[in-house]
Design an enzyme around this catalytic site. Structure first.
Site, PDB file in Angstrom:
ATOM      1  CD  GLU A 257       1.692  29.416 -39.536  1.00 43.39           C
ATOM      2  OE1 GLU A 257       0.819  29.427 -38.650  1.00 43.39           O
ATOM      3  OE2 GLU A 257       1.679  30.205 -40.504  1.00 43.39           O
ATOM      4  CD  GLU A 368      -0.920  33.937 -34.675  1.00 45.91           C
ATOM      5  OE1 GLU A 368      -1.568  34.627 -35.488  1.00 45.91           O
ATOM      6  OE2 GLU A 368      -0.257  32.943 -35.017  1.00 45.91           O
TER       7      GLU A 368
END
Length: 453
Positions: A257, A368
């Protein structure tokens, strides 16, 4: 407490006084009426009972209060010993991750950036990587267009570089971790890790993303709009990133990520920061943010992972985005990271992973947040700009120029795209494509509102 002790000390005198009182009373009433004698005896008995109670109870009280005081001081000693032990553990942990610096740069936001010799970085503490040296740059994917080498742009990408200072060649810049950073974490063991259990869609994590699956993927690329969303709880975060994923959402999930995040728990402030993350076991025991554990090998002396990004976008005004690309080097198989315009940051060695050792089975782009519901209702933590996708350019956050890398190291536009906004009344998403931005989407939202209670 003092009264009890003085009472304990005078216990013997009290007994003598009670005896004298009884004797005087007995002498005074010896020639009185039988009724009076009866009363006398009753009174004496009561006094005797009172004395006996004093004899029995008072020492017991003395003995009870003494241990209570001892217990209290023992607890304080125990607590201070535990705090000392915790502090020792924190300092030992910091000694492990904060490497000796050739030079330290003070950032305007209070960060300390240590210039650490490249071969002494945390990655090389890993048993699989010990003794290695960083690899040379890999071949870029075909179809990759880089208009400049990024050197002019780089000056204003991170706050610490506004000082005009640079890390010397042969070193890498590492944001120094301080005691207070570790103390903010729920535990030393969890410091620098995502609080996710099993399936990442659970546990208060909410998303607005587009994703591709059903094929083999060897990388992903996008330009990500940078904002400063409000995070309303210390243990929540708001991030925007690219995910490269393999394995299942059970215990064997592999992810890489990269993006930007606002995380008061991790950094102690509300600045958007460039970050990386990886895990090989669904966030259980492996992996971490940035360089807070061994794994990611940094090769660049101008980017500090975890440092604040500057400038940022402002509502209805200037917009700023960062280019990010993660791709698998066809020659050695490692996953490389590029930031800005052509600046290689470093790589995740393929040997760190199980499923990602070969390829990714899913690629995801978007936002997120963590919704802890700490006040009993949905969080007011913002995603992106804090505005819904429908507001469009200069108001909502965006990703543009979305691409993936195929098995033959080609950069390709997206196809078979899915989108997911798992709490669309709180954060939503809207896709589009054109000749200038390629495939893009707007996303985000304010969190708690009349439709998101």
């Amino acid at each position: 407490m003092k009264k009890v002790y003085s009472h304990c000390n005078n216990h013997h005198h009290q007994k003598q006084f009670n005896t004298r009182t009884r004797t005087r009373q007995h002498n005074h009433h010896s020639h009185s009426h039988s009724h009076s004698q009866y009363q006398n005896i009753r009174l004496q008995n009561l006094l005797l009972l009172h004395s006996l109670l004093l004899i029995i109870v008072t020492p017991a009280l003395c003995n009870v209060h003494q241990p209570l005081l001892n217990l209290k001081s023992n607890n304080q000693t125990l607590r201070s010993n535990l705090e000392l032990l915790k502090l020792r553990r924190i300092r030992a942990h910091l000694a492990k991750i904060n490497k000796p610096a050739l030079k330290t740069i003070q950032s305007p936001d209070g960060d300390l950036i240590d210039c650490v010799l490249s071969h002494q970085q945390p990655a090389f503490d890993h048993p699989n990587l010990r003794g290695q040296r960083p690899l040379d740059p890999p071949e870029r994917p075909k179809g990759y267009k880089n208009k400049n080498n990024g050197k002019m742009e780089m000056k204003s990408f991170q706050l610490w570089s506004d000082s005009g200072e640079e890390c010397p060649n042969g070193t890498i810049p590492i944001r120094r971790t301080k005691e207070e950073d570790v103390l903010r974490a729920s535990s030393i063991r969890r410091f620098g890790r995502k609080h996710v259990r099993r399936d990442s869609t659970g546990n208060g994590h909410e998303h607005a993303v587009v994703f591709l699956n059903g094929d083999q993927y060897y990388g992903a690329k996008a330009n990500i709009n940078v904002w400063t969303p409000r995070v309303t709880d210390q243990y929540e975060f708001s991030l925007s990133q690219i995910w490269v994923i393999a394995g299942s959402f059970g215990f064997d999930l592999n992810t890489i990520e990269a993006g930007w995040q606002v995380s008061p728990e991790l950094y102690g402030d509300s600045n958007p920061r460039f970050f990386t993350y990886w895990t090989t076991d669904a966030y259980q025991a492996t992996g971490c943010y940035n360089l807070l554990c061994s794994g990611f090998i940094q090769t660049n002396n101008r980017i500090a992972i975890g440092a604040a990004i500057s400038p940022r976008s402002t509502y209805n005004s200037k917009q700023f985005d960062i280019g990010l690309m993660v791709w698998k080097d066809p020659r050695h198989g490692h996953w490389w990271l590029e930031f800005g315009s052509g600046l290689l940051v470093g790589y995740w060695p393929a040997t760190m992973f199980s499923h990602l050792r070969s390829h990714a089975s899913m690629v995801q782009f978007g936002g997120e947040i963590v919704n802890s519901r700490s006040r009993g209702y949905h969080t007011g933590t913002q995603m992106g700009s804090g505005h819904f996708a429908g507001e469009g350019f200069r108001k909502a956050a965006y990703f543009r120029n979305l691409q993936i890398v195929d098995w033959d190291n080609n950069l390709l536009p997206l196809s078979n795209i899915h989108q997911l906004a798992d709490h669309s009344n709180c954060y939503d998403i809207r896709q589009g494509s054109n000749n200038v931005w390629g495939h893009y989407f707007y996303y985000g939202g304010p969190g708690r509102n009349v439709r998101c209670p």
